[in-house]
Design a protein around this motif. Sequence first.
Motif, PDB file in Angstrom:
ATOM      1  N   ARG A 165      19.910  -0.169 -14.952  1.00  0.00           N
ATOM      2  CA  ARG A 165      20.186   1.168 -14.416  1.00  0.00           C
ATOM      3  C   ARG A 165      18.903   1.819 -13.907  1.00  0.00           C
ATOM      4  NH1 ARG A 165      22.312   2.940 -18.734  1.00  0.00           N
ATOM      5  NH2 ARG A 165      24.396   2.116 -18.295  1.00  0.00           N
ATOM      6  N   ARG A 166      17.821   1.650 -14.659  1.00  0.00           N
ATOM      7  CA  ARG A 166      16.556   2.260 -14.250  1.00  0.00           C
ATOM      8  C   ARG A 166      15.981   1.563 -13.019  1.00  0.00           C
ATOM      9  NH1 ARG A 166      11.856   4.484 -18.325  1.00  0.00           N
ATOM     10  NH2 ARG A 166      10.499   5.322 -16.692  1.00  0.00           N
ATOM     11  N   LEU A 167      16.137   0.241 -12.937  1.00  0.00           N
ATOM     12  CA  LEU A 167      15.677  -0.484 -11.748  1.00  0.00           C
ATOM     13  C   LEU A 167      16.378   0.012 -10.488  1.00  0.00           C
ATOM     14  CD1 LEU A 167      15.508  -4.173 -13.061  1.00  0.00           C
ATOM     15  CD2 LEU A 167      13.585  -2.884 -12.125  1.00  0.00           C
ATOM     16  N   LEU A 168      17.688   0.170 -10.571  1.00  0.00           N
ATOM     17  CA  LEU A 168      18.465   0.607  -9.417  1.00  0.00           C
ATOM     18  C   LEU A 168      18.115   2.032  -9.023  1.00  0.00           C
ATOM     19  CD1 LEU A 168      21.867  -0.971 -10.481  1.00  0.00           C
ATOM     20  CD2 LEU A 168      20.454  -1.684  -8.541  1.00  0.00           C
ATOM     21  N   ASP A 169      17.830   2.880 -10.017  1.00  0.00           N
ATOM     22  CA  ASP A 169      17.419   4.252  -9.713  1.00  0.00           C
ATOM     23  C   ASP A 169      16.033   4.298  -9.085  1.00  0.00           C
ATOM     24  OD1 ASP A 169      19.776   5.235 -10.716  1.00  0.00           O
ATOM     25  OD2 ASP A 169      18.952   5.720 -12.709  1.00  0.00           O
ATOM     26  N   ALA A 170      15.150   3.409  -9.529  1.00  0.00           N
ATOM     27  CA  ALA A 170      13.759   3.447  -9.078  1.00  0.00           C
ATOM     28  C   ALA A 170      13.546   2.787  -7.724  1.00  0.00           C
ATOM     29  CB  ALA A 170      12.864   2.770 -10.118  1.00  0.00           C
ATOM     30  N   ASP A 171      14.430   1.857  -7.347  1.00  0.00           N
ATOM     31  CA  ASP A 171      14.239   1.119  -6.088  1.00  0.00           C
ATOM     32  C   ASP A 171      15.589   0.936  -5.395  1.00  0.00           C
ATOM     33  OD1 ASP A 171      13.555  -0.481  -3.988  1.00  0.00           O
ATOM     34  OD2 ASP A 171      12.708  -2.119  -5.195  1.00  0.00           O
ATOM     35  N   ALA A 172      15.834   1.761  -4.374  1.00  0.00           N
ATOM     36  CA  ALA A 172      17.109   1.683  -3.648  1.00  0.00           C
ATOM     37  C   ALA A 172      17.224   0.381  -2.860  1.00  0.00           C
ATOM     38  CB  ALA A 172      17.234   2.873  -2.703  1.00  0.00           C
ATOM     39  N   GLY A 173      16.088  -0.255  -2.580  1.00  0.00           N
ATOM     40  CA  GLY A 173      16.110  -1.509  -1.828  1.00  0.00           C
ATOM     41  C   GLY A 173      16.100  -2.755  -2.694  1.00  0.00           C
ATOM     42  N   LEU A 174      16.371  -2.602  -3.997  1.00  0.00           N
ATOM     43  CA  LEU A 174      16.365  -3.735  -4.933  1.00  0.00           C
ATOM     44  C   LEU A 174      17.290  -4.843  -4.432  1.00  0.00           C
ATOM     45  CD1 LEU A 174      15.185  -4.166  -7.954  1.00  0.00           C
ATOM     46  CD2 LEU A 174      17.547  -3.829  -8.638  1.00  0.00           C
ATOM     47  N   GLY A 175      16.813  -6.089  -4.467  1.00  0.00           N
ATOM     48  CA  GLY A 175      17.632  -7.201  -3.985  1.00  0.00           C
ATOM     49  C   GLY A 175      17.448  -8.456  -4.802  1.00  0.00           C
ATOM     50  N   ALA A 176      18.217  -9.492  -4.421  1.00  0.00           N
ATOM     51  CA  ALA A 176      18.155 -10.814  -5.070  1.00  0.00           C
ATOM     52  C   ALA A 176      18.208 -10.690  -6.587  1.00  0.00           C
ATOM     53  CB  ALA A 176      16.886 -11.551  -4.632  1.00  0.00           C
ATOM     54  N   LEU A 177      19.148  -9.902  -7.077  1.00  0.00           N
ATOM     55  CA  LEU A 177      19.230  -9.594  -8.502  1.00  0.00           C
ATOM     56  C   LEU A 177      19.916 -10.731  -9.256  1.00  0.00           C
ATOM     57  CD1 LEU A 177      18.805  -7.486 -10.763  1.00  0.00           C
ATOM     58  CD2 LEU A 177      21.069  -6.583 -10.187  1.00  0.00           C
ATOM     59  N   GLU A 178      19.253 -11.216 -10.312  1.00  0.00           N
ATOM     60  CA  GLU A 178      19.813 -12.232 -11.198  1.00  0.00           C
ATOM     61  C   GLU A 178      19.641 -11.769 -12.646  1.00  0.00           C
ATOM     62  OE1 GLU A 178      18.048 -16.057 -10.585  1.00  0.00           O
ATOM     63  OE2 GLU A 178      17.903 -15.786  -8.414  1.00  0.00           O
TER      64      GLU A 178
ATOM     65  N   CYS B 204      14.462 -10.023  -9.902  1.00  0.00           N
ATOM     66  CA  CYS B 204      14.866  -9.222  -8.744  1.00  0.00           C
ATOM     67  C   CYS B 204      13.720  -9.112  -7.747  1.00  0.00           C
ATOM     68  CB  CYS B 204      15.309  -7.825  -9.179  1.00  0.00           C
ATOM     69  SG  CYS B 204      14.048  -6.906 -10.081  1.00  0.00           S
ATOM     70  N   ALA B 205      14.085  -8.906  -6.470  1.00  0.00           N
ATOM     71  CA  ALA B 205      13.100  -8.663  -5.417  1.00  0.00           C
ATOM     72  C   ALA B 205      12.845  -7.164  -5.335  1.00  0.00           C
ATOM     73  CB  ALA B 205      13.623  -9.191  -4.083  1.00  0.00           C
ATOM     74  N   THR B 206      11.604  -6.746  -5.570  1.00  0.00           N
ATOM     75  CA  THR B 206      11.270  -5.327  -5.603  1.00  0.00           C
ATOM     76  C   THR B 206       9.779  -5.134  -5.382  1.00  0.00           C
ATOM     77  OG1 THR B 206      11.307  -3.319  -6.960  1.00  0.00           O
ATOM     78  CG2 THR B 206      11.004  -5.411  -8.114  1.00  0.00           C
TER      79      THR B 206
ATOM     80  N   ARG C 251       9.168 -11.180  -6.214  1.00  0.00           N
ATOM     81  CA  ARG C 251      10.120 -10.892  -7.287  1.00  0.00           C
ATOM     82  C   ARG C 251       9.408 -10.518  -8.587  1.00  0.00           C
ATOM     83  NH1 ARG C 251      15.240 -15.026  -7.037  1.00  0.00           N
ATOM     84  NH2 ARG C 251      15.638 -14.897  -4.797  1.00  0.00           N
ATOM     85  N   LEU C 252      10.145  -9.767  -9.386  1.00  0.00           N
ATOM     86  CA  LEU C 252       9.717  -9.500 -10.746  1.00  0.00           C
ATOM     87  C   LEU C 252      10.618 -10.275 -11.704  1.00  0.00           C
ATOM     88  CD1 LEU C 252       8.976  -5.664 -11.081  1.00  0.00           C
ATOM     89  CD2 LEU C 252       7.370  -7.550 -10.721  1.00  0.00           C
TER      90      LEU C 252
END
Length: 304
Positions: free
Chosen positions: A267-280, A230-232, A254-255
């Motif tokens: 779930r924790r990624l989405l809570d921690a970073d509202a701008g999370l993108g390019a998720l695979e 993901c891009a974060t 990306r991480l």
Amino acid sequence: MPISSDVVARLDGVEKRYNGVTALDGVNLLLQRGELLAVLGPNGAGKSTSIGLLLGLMRPDRGQVELFGLDPQRIDARRRIGVMLQTAMLPPTLRVGELLRLVASYYPQPRPLEESAALAGIGDLLNRPYGKLSGGQQRRVQFALALCGRPELVFLDEPTVGMDIDARRKLWNAMRTLVAEGCSVVLTSHYLEEAEALAQRVIVMAKGRVLSEGSVDALRAQVPLTRIRCATDLDPAAVSAWPQVTSVEREGARLLINTSEPENVLRRLLDADAGLGALEVQRAGLAEAFTELTREEGEQQEAA
């Protein structure tokens, strides 16, 4: 118990030591006709010793080794195999076509020269002196020499080292052609994507023992890891401290996260970073399974 005629090579309870150091510790291995078997492991795992025994280059201290049901040192067994080792000392002044004719002459029913050259993709090199070729071209010639005798079994030890991507892909297709013809192939490679793309069965070795064996999917299933990319802007060190996170790597923006509990980590990624993108999200591949299997073996050895 009688061995099936479909078994072309076998190690049975084989042990081998060098100066008191155990290279193989009770290894069992069966290779079926028309099968591509990948033997994987870190340096010192016992891969080269296993192949050396099957080639008849050495004898086991204990256990049985058979090639087509025969002693591997028998000439009638050796005439049914082809070999491509990591290093080859070939006459540099001989032209490629001359080398192919020479090696083919040792076999009772070799392939026509043009067929061998086409399979290995060296048709344009036949009139070139071997010593004038690049490293990748020499590897392709060595592959042609391994298959020119129309062998029933081919040993390929790191066959695509030094090749560019296009040459590597062509060699993969040639290996598939050999297997489709009913030839068996034993492949060792540090390119795990090579084993993942080609092998019908994989053996993972470490410190002289077989750790795991089965299809690529079966080995992947043994290691319940999922890869999240993901891009974060999250700090990799902070994410690596989360529960169920096995490892974290930064790849530019990306991480790359390996986890045994993808739903919780997502779930924790989405809570921690509202701008999370390019998720695979994808299940771990053979590379991750291999890393985990050999890491666990190392930890068990240290604990002992």
